[in-house]
Design a protein around this motif. Sequence first.
Motif, short mmCIF file in Angstrom:
data_model
loop_
_atom_site.label_atom_id
_atom_site.label_comp_id
_atom_site.label_asym_id
_atom_site.label_seq_id
_atom_site.Cartn_x
_atom_site.Cartn_y
_atom_site.Cartn_z
N TYR A 91 0.84 -1.20 0.00
CA TYR A 91 0.00 0.00 0.00
C TYR A 91 0.88 1.26 0.00
O TYR A 91 0.62 2.21 -0.74
CB TYR A 91 -0.93 -0.03 1.21
N LEU A 92 1.91 1.23 0.82
CA LEU A 92 2.85 2.36 0.87
C LEU A 92 3.61 2.50 -0.45
O LEU A 92 3.85 3.62 -0.92
CB LEU A 92 3.80 2.21 2.05
N ALA A 93 3.98 1.37 -1.04
CA ALA A 93 4.67 1.40 -2.34
C ALA A 93 3.75 1.98 -3.42
O ALA A 93 4.19 2.81 -4.24
CB ALA A 93 5.14 0.00 -2.73
N ALA A 94 2.49 1.54 -3.41
CA ALA A 94 1.53 2.09 -4.38
C ALA A 94 1.37 3.59 -4.17
O ALA A 94 1.34 4.37 -5.13
CB ALA A 94 0.18 1.38 -4.25
N GLY A 95 1.30 4.00 -2.92
CA GLY A 95 1.19 5.43 -2.61
C GLY A 95 2.42 6.21 -3.05
O GLY A 95 2.31 7.34 -3.53
N ALA A 96 3.59 5.59 -2.90
CA ALA A 96 4.84 6.24 -3.34
C ALA A 96 4.85 6.45 -4.85
O ALA A 96 5.52 7.37 -5.34
CB ALA A 96 6.05 5.42 -2.89
N CYS A 97 4.13 5.63 -5.57
CA CYS A 97 3.98 5.83 -7.02
C CYS A 97 2.86 6.81 -7.32
O CYS A 97 2.97 7.64 -8.22
CB CYS A 97 3.68 4.50 -7.71
N TRP A 138 2.15 1.36 -13.37
CA TRP A 138 2.20 -0.11 -13.34
C TRP A 138 2.50 -0.69 -11.97
O TRP A 138 1.79 -1.59 -11.52
CB TRP A 138 3.16 -0.64 -14.41
N PRO A 139 3.55 -0.26 -11.28
CA PRO A 139 3.79 -0.86 -9.96
C PRO A 139 2.65 -0.60 -8.98
O PRO A 139 2.32 -1.46 -8.17
CB PRO A 139 5.10 -0.24 -9.48
N ALA A 140 2.03 0.57 -9.06
CA ALA A 140 0.90 0.87 -8.18
C ALA A 140 -0.27 -0.06 -8.48
O ALA A 140 -0.88 -0.63 -7.57
CB ALA A 140 0.49 2.33 -8.33
N PHE A 141 -0.56 -0.24 -9.74
CA PHE A 141 -1.65 -1.12 -10.16
C PHE A 141 -1.39 -2.56 -9.72
O PHE A 141 -2.27 -3.22 -9.14
CB PHE A 141 -1.79 -1.04 -11.69
N LEU A 142 -0.19 -3.04 -9.96
CA LEU A 142 0.15 -4.42 -9.57
C LEU A 142 0.13 -4.59 -8.05
O LEU A 142 -0.30 -5.64 -7.55
CB LEU A 142 1.50 -4.81 -10.16
N ALA A 143 0.59 -3.59 -7.33
CA ALA A 143 0.57 -3.66 -5.86
C ALA A 143 -0.85 -3.81 -5.35
O ALA A 143 -1.12 -4.62 -4.45
CB ALA A 143 1.24 -2.43 -5.25
N VAL A 144 -1.78 -3.06 -5.92
CA VAL A 144 -3.17 -3.13 -5.47
C VAL A 144 -3.76 -4.52 -5.79
O VAL A 144 -4.50 -5.08 -4.98
CB VAL A 144 -4.01 -1.99 -6.08
#
Length: 156
Positions: A91-97, A138-144
Motif C-alpha cells: 500500500y505504501l509502495a503504491a502510494g509512493a507511485c 504499473w507498480p501501483a496497479f500491480l501492488a493493489v
Amino acid sequence: MIEYFVLLEWLHILGAAILFGTGLGIAFNFWLALRGANVAVIAAAGRATVIADFAFTLPAVALQPLTGIGLALGAGYPLRSPWIVYSTILYLAAGACWIPVVFIQIRMRDLAVKCLRESSALPEEFHRLARRWFVLGWPAFLAVIVIFWLMVARPS
C-alpha cells in the motif's frame, strides 16, 4: 458490535472498489486520450483525471488504512500478521507511485490546456511526463492487485 463490524467491512470493500475501479478507469481514459494527437481531447481527459483523483481516489486512499486497521483489530488479527504487513508495504509502495502521479497529471493537464489555448503542439516536457506517468502507474496497479489477493487469502 456486529453492525459496526459489517459497516466497517462494507466501507473497506467499497473503498477498495473505488480505489481500484476509479484508478483503473481514469488511467485507461487518460491513456487512450494520450494515444491520440488531439490536444482538446487530452486537455479534457487531463481535467477529468485530476478531478476524479481528488474526488474519488483520495478519499478512498484515506479510508482504506482506517477501515483496514479497524477490521483487523475487530476480527482479532494481529497487525503484525504477515499478510497485513505485506499489504501495508505494498500500500505504501503504491502510494509512493501515486503521489508523484498526481503531480504529473496536474502538470500534464496544465500543459495541455495551455497548448489548447495557444493552438500549439504538446511540448517534449509533456511527452516526458506522460512516459513517467505510465511507468509509475504499473507498480501501483500491480501492488493493489496483490493487496486484493492478500486480503482474500490471508496467508500465514
